[in-house]
Enzyme design. Structure first.
Site, mmCIF file in Angstrom:
data_model
loop_
_atom_site.group_PDB
_atom_site.id
_atom_site.type_symbol
_atom_site.label_atom_id
_atom_site.label_comp_id
_atom_site.label_asym_id
_atom_site.label_seq_id
_atom_site.Cartn_x
_atom_site.Cartn_y
_atom_site.Cartn_z
ATOM 1 N N TYR A 288 11.110 -128.000 -64.439
ATOM 2 C CA TYR A 288 11.497 -129.408 -64.594
ATOM 3 C C TYR A 288 10.472 -130.139 -65.446
ATOM 4 O O TYR A 288 9.260 -129.910 -65.313
ATOM 5 C CB TYR A 288 11.492 -130.111 -63.232
ATOM 6 C CG TYR A 288 12.667 -129.789 -62.341
ATOM 7 C CD1 TYR A 288 13.974 -130.015 -62.762
ATOM 8 C CD2 TYR A 288 12.456 -129.289 -61.063
ATOM 9 C CE1 TYR A 288 15.051 -129.735 -61.920
ATOM 10 C CE2 TYR A 288 13.518 -129.014 -60.210
ATOM 11 C CZ TYR A 288 14.815 -129.242 -60.661
ATOM 12 O OH TYR A 288 15.850 -128.968 -59.828
ATOM 13 N N MET B 109 12.031 -127.373 -54.815
ATOM 14 C CA MET B 109 12.367 -127.369 -53.392
ATOM 15 C C MET B 109 12.428 -125.941 -52.850
ATOM 16 O O MET B 109 11.914 -125.644 -51.772
ATOM 17 C CB MET B 109 13.716 -128.060 -53.182
ATOM 18 C CG MET B 109 14.120 -128.179 -51.737
ATOM 19 S SD MET B 109 15.810 -128.720 -51.551
ATOM 20 C CE MET B 109 15.695 -130.406 -52.127
ATOM 21 N N LYS C 296 -0.665 -126.201 -30.210
ATOM 22 C CA LYS C 296 0.164 -127.301 -30.722
ATOM 23 C C LYS C 296 0.594 -126.962 -32.155
ATOM 24 O O LYS C 296 0.137 -125.972 -32.716
ATOM 25 C CB LYS C 296 -0.638 -128.596 -30.677
ATOM 26 C CG LYS C 296 -1.851 -128.597 -31.605
ATOM 27 C CD LYS C 296 -2.732 -129.814 -31.403
ATOM 28 C CE LYS C 296 -3.879 -129.776 -32.398
ATOM 29 N NZ LYS C 296 -4.902 -130.791 -32.096
ATOM 30 N N ARG D 180 -8.815 -143.582 -30.773
ATOM 31 C CA ARG D 180 -7.416 -143.173 -30.770
ATOM 32 C C ARG D 180 -6.865 -143.407 -29.364
ATOM 33 O O ARG D 180 -6.138 -144.348 -29.127
ATOM 34 C CB ARG D 180 -7.313 -141.703 -31.198
ATOM 35 C CG ARG D 180 -5.901 -141.248 -31.439
ATOM 36 C CD ARG D 180 -5.824 -139.870 -32.063
ATOM 37 N NE ARG D 180 -6.355 -138.816 -31.189
ATOM 38 C CZ ARG D 180 -6.382 -137.543 -31.503
ATOM 39 N NH1 ARG D 180 -5.922 -137.128 -32.683
ATOM 40 N NH2 ARG D 180 -6.859 -136.634 -30.678
#
Ligand SMILES: *Cc1c(COP(=O)(O)O)cnc(C)c1O
Length: 383
Positions: free
Chosen positions: A276, A324, A36, A136
């Site tokens: 930044y 980013m 997965k 769950r």
């Protein structure tokens, strides 16, 4: 290559880890490779064929979409795919037709599966999930009698391939009592099912941590995710394992290396801020290297000012905020660093290695999350 970083997948390490893990199973226990989360970031399309080549025939996924991707890779070859999470009603016929097995945790899904099986003209192979304390998904103990009755009435369309559960945090000793209770509860549920005349082919409950810690629970199948990729579910699991094995080295090998290159080198004077905002103030004259990998590529923003990467065989600290698309390393101590130098975010360089686990701890993210956040579009190369 049109990409700012690549993920190398080491074929020999896959075989090594799988051989090692399988040699520790109880005889007769089947190994299911959990793929997965895009094979924990390694890429389903890359990992599955290699694991198959190394002898794995059973694969577990979360969703029908992942099951489809695994199936595409193994078309025409004998194998089993098991969906442990969500299968949409629309996907049921496809799954049944293709012998794809799936967990069931509610009668509604069973009803739909039975209808689909009738239409397809083939039995649905289901694994009855038991709620043992994770809270769950899963059938509660009180529902078992009714469920067994239902299963008897639908024998024509439903084959009970398995009975299973999942532990709520077997990677941490803090959860010991909870997990022990789950174990007992699961055994009781199996007994009650048998008492009601339902005898599933396979009983299974172990993920990586549970398979290491509770070998007595290997039963008929184990569902191993993180360990096969060479990562431990938690530091605790590794230390406990080593304490039982004469403090030997980590027996597993990392499969993945994640690499990029320096895109720019710059001098910064004392008193200047880097990147930044004002999170990093140069306390000395510095040399910094800009690397074209940022949080959009899976290098978490929470590694700002605390992450590490390897350049020229040395560990370099991340300075300033991870952007980013880029981040900045302090390379002051290695003045020969230049544009184009290899940067390793995960893996080895020279004698040093950076594990996800080491920056995982720094950023308080688990290996699992960092791995599975690596975007699909970073090219994976088999080496
Ligand atoms: C993810 C998962 C596993 C595998 O977990 P690892 O800790 O990676 O071995 C096993 N079973 C279920 C139900 C899962 O969701």
């Amino acid at each position: 290559m049109f990409s700012t970083s690549v993920i190398e997948i080491k074929k020999s390490a896959i075989k090594h880890n799988l051989d090692y893990l399988r040699s520790h199973l109880k005889p007769g226990t089947q190994f299911s490779s959990v793929v997965k989360g895009n094979a924990y970031g390694h890429g389903i399309e890359n990992y599955v064929p290699l694991a198959y080549e190394a002898g794995v025939k059973h694969f577990s996924v979360f969703s029908s979409y992942e099951a489809y991707r695994v199936q595409q890779e193994l078309e025409g070859l004998p194998h089993t795919i098991m969906i442990m999470g969500e299968i949409e009603n629309e996907a049921l016929s496809w799954a049944i037709e293709n012998d794809i097995e799936f967990f069931v945790f509610e009668t509604e899904r069973l009803e739909k599966a039975s209808e689909a099986a009738r239409k397809v003209g083939k039995k649905a192979k289901v694994h009855v999930e038991i709620e043992t304390g994770m809270n769950r998904t899963g059938f509660a103990m009180e529902e078992i009698k009714h469920l067994a009755g239902w299963l008897h009435n639908h024998e024509e369309f439903i084959h009970v391939k398995g009975i299973c559960t999942h532990y709520a945090g077997a990677e941490s000793i803090a959860n010991h009592v909870r997990v022990q209770n789950q174990k007992m509860y699961f055994k009781d549920a199996i007994k009650l099912m048998a008492h009601c005349g339902i005898h599933p082919d396979q009983r299974h409950s172990c993920c990586s941590a549970a398979s290491i810690r509770m070998p007595e629970m290997h039963q008929d199948l184990v569902r191993i995710g993180i360990l096969q990729y060479g990562f431990w579910p938690s530091k605790e699991t590794l230390i406990e394992y080593q304490s039982k094995h004469k403090w030997g080295d980590d027996p597993l090998e990392r499969i993945m290396s994640w690499k990029s290159r320096v895109m720019n080198v710059k001098k910064v004077k004392t008193g200047e801020f880097i990147g930044y905002g004002t999170t990093y103030l140069a306390q000395k004259d510095m040399t910094i290297a800009i690397v074209p990998v940022g949080y959009s590529h899976g290098f978490s923003r929470s590694l700002s000012n605390i992450g590490r990467a390897l350049v020229r065989g040395k560990r370099m600290p991340v300075v300033g905020i991870v952007n980013m698309n880029s981040m900045t390393l302090d390379v002051t101590d290695v003045p020969e660093v230049e544009k184009g130098d290899e940067v390793v975010m995960i893996g080895n360089q020279g004698a040093l290695s950076i594990s996800v686990s080491s920056f995982g701890e720094l950023s308080e993210l688990l290996n699992y999350e960092l791995l599975t956040r690596l975007p699909k579009d970073i090219p994976r190369e088999i080496v």
